[in-house]
Design a protein around this motif. Structure first.
Motif, mmCIF file in Angstrom:
data_model
loop_
_atom_site.group_PDB
_atom_site.id
_atom_site.type_symbol
_atom_site.label_atom_id
_atom_site.label_comp_id
_atom_site.label_asym_id
_atom_site.label_seq_id
_atom_site.Cartn_x
_atom_site.Cartn_y
_atom_site.Cartn_z
ATOM 1 N N ALA A 19 43.000 35.528 39.591
ATOM 2 C CA ALA A 19 42.635 34.859 40.737
ATOM 3 C C ALA A 19 43.113 33.701 40.987
ATOM 4 N N LEU A 76 44.466 31.319 44.357
ATOM 5 C CA LEU A 76 43.213 30.801 45.143
ATOM 6 C C LEU A 76 44.243 29.534 45.494
ATOM 7 N N THR A 134 41.279 40.886 40.541
ATOM 8 C CA THR A 134 39.902 39.209 39.522
ATOM 9 C C THR A 134 39.236 40.102 38.613
ATOM 10 N N ARG A 135 38.814 41.485 39.280
ATOM 11 C CA ARG A 135 37.921 41.944 37.653
ATOM 12 C C ARG A 135 38.902 41.790 35.953
ATOM 13 N N LYS A 143 42.134 39.736 35.544
ATOM 14 C CA LYS A 143 42.630 38.467 35.374
ATOM 15 C C LYS A 143 41.929 37.617 36.565
ATOM 16 N N PRO A 144 40.601 36.825 35.692
ATOM 17 C CA PRO A 144 40.125 36.318 37.118
ATOM 18 C C PRO A 144 40.944 34.358 36.621
ATOM 19 N N ALA A 192 42.713 44.211 44.793
ATOM 20 C CA ALA A 192 42.102 42.667 44.314
ATOM 21 C C ALA A 192 41.719 42.340 43.787
ATOM 22 N N TRP A 193 39.749 42.637 44.120
ATOM 23 C CA TRP A 193 38.665 43.553 43.497
ATOM 24 C C TRP A 193 39.615 43.547 41.695
#
Length: 283
Positions: A20, A24, A13-14, A16-17, A9-10
Motif C-alpha cells: 500500500a 501511495l 492495506t492491512r 500488505k502495508p 483496498a482496506w
C-alpha cells in the motif's frame, strides 16, 4: 461497487502495508506529473543566469542548477518523462510478449520451439545492453527509448505467458470450446487470455521500476531523452562529476526521486505478486 472496492483496498492495506505504501508513492508521483503546471512556479526549461547554483530558498525550494533553472520544477516535470517511459515501454513490451507467448504455447511444435530459443537468447543479454543497441541503431528520442526498453522487457513477459498458457490450454473448458467448434482466436481471447492475465500483470508491475532505472541509466549515458527536456538521469549525468561537491543538491534530489519511485513500484509489484500468486497466497 464503491463500497466493495473500498473494502478490498482496506484488506489489501492491512495484509500488505508495504504494498500500500508503494501504491501511495506511485499515486502521488502520478498526480504530481499530471498537475505539474499547477504545483510548480517556474518553467523547467527557462534559464536564469542571475541565480546559478543557488541553494534552497523560499523562491527555489530545492535550489537551482548550473543554468539557474529551478530544480524542483525540473524534478516534477521529469516525473512525466519517467512515467511515460515506464508505462509505455512496459505496456508495449508486455503486450507483445504476452501475445507471442500465448500463441506460441497454443500452437506448439516448431513455432513454440523457435520462440522459446529466441527468448532464451534475448534473456541472456542484460536489458540495458539491448536498449543501448536499439538506440545506437535508431537514434535517441523519447519514443525510441520507449521502444528500446519495451523490446528488452518483452522476453520475460513471453516466458510467463507461455508457461501460464501451457498450464491452462489442456483444461476441460478449453477442450469443450474446441468441441463446440469455437475458432482458435475465440479460444485464445475468450478462454486463455483471462486465465493467464494475472501473472502477466504481476510481471509488468514488477518491471516498472526496472524500466525507470534503465531510462535513467540511458539518460545518464547521453542515450536517453535529449536535452533540454528534464530527465532525472540526465540531471545526474550533468551533476555527479562536476557539481557534486559545490552543489550537492543537484545530485541528492534527482537521485532520491529515482530511488523513491523505483522503491514504490517494487513494493507494489511484490505485493501484487504475493496476492495473486496461488503458491504465495496463504503466506
Amino acid at each position: 461497487m464503491l463500497h466493495r472496492r473500498g473494502v478490498a483496498a482496506w484488506r489489501f492495506t492491512r495484509r500488505k502495508p508495504l504494498g500500500a505504501l508503494g501504491f501511495l508513492i506511485v499515486f502521488i508521483t502520478v498526480l504530481a506529473a499530471l498537475f505539474a503546471p499547477i504545483i510548480t512556479f517556474h518553467d523547467p526549461l527557462i534559464a536564469d543566469f542571475t541565480a546559478i547554483k543557488v541553494g534552497q530558498s523560499f523562491n527555489h525550494w530545492l535550489g537551482t542548477d548550473e543554468f539557474g533553472r529551478d530544480l524542483y520544477s525540473r524534478i516534477v516535470y521529469g516525473a512525466r518523462v519517467s512515467l511515460i517511459v515506464a508505462f509505455a515501454s512496459i505496456g508495449m513490451g508486455t503486450t507483445i510478449g504476452a501475445i507471442l507467448g500465448i500463441f506460441s504455447a497454443f500452437i506448439g511444435g516448431r513455432v513454440d520451439d523457435f520462440f522459446s530459443r529466441l527468448t532464451d537468447i534475448m534473456i541472456a543479454f542484460p536489458g540495458i545492453l539491448l536498449a543501448m543497441a536499439f538506440i545506437t541503431v535508431f537514434g535517441i528520442g523519447l519514443w525510441n527509448v520507449v521502444w528500446a526498453i519495451g523490446i528488452s522487457f518483452a522476453p520475460p513477459a513471453l516466458r510467463v505467458a507461455r508457461g501460464a498458457t501451457l498450464s491452462v490450454k489442456n483444461n476441460v473448458f478449453v477442450e469443450a470450446a474446441h468441441a463446440v467448434g469455437a475458432s482458435n482466436m475465440r479460444i485464445i481471447f475468450r478462454h486463455l487470455l483471462p486465465n493467464v492475465l494475472a501473472p502477466i500483470i504481476v510481471v509488468a508491475s514488477v518491471q516498472l521500476g526496472s524500466a525507470i532505472l534503465i531510462e535513467s541509466a540511458l539518460s545518464y549515458l547521453g542515450l536517453g531523452v535529449p536535452p533540454p527536456a528534464p530527465s532525472w538521469g540526465r540531471m545526474l549525468a550533468g551533476s555527479v562529476l562536476v557539481h557534486a561537491t559545490t552543489a550537492p543538491w543537484l545530485v541528492i534530489f534527482p537521485g532520491a526521486a529515482i530511488t523513491i519511485l523505483v522503491l514504490g513500484f517494487n513494493l507494489f509489484g511484490d505485493a501484487l505478486r504475493d496476492v495473486w500468486d496461488p503458491r504465495l497466497r496463504g503466506r
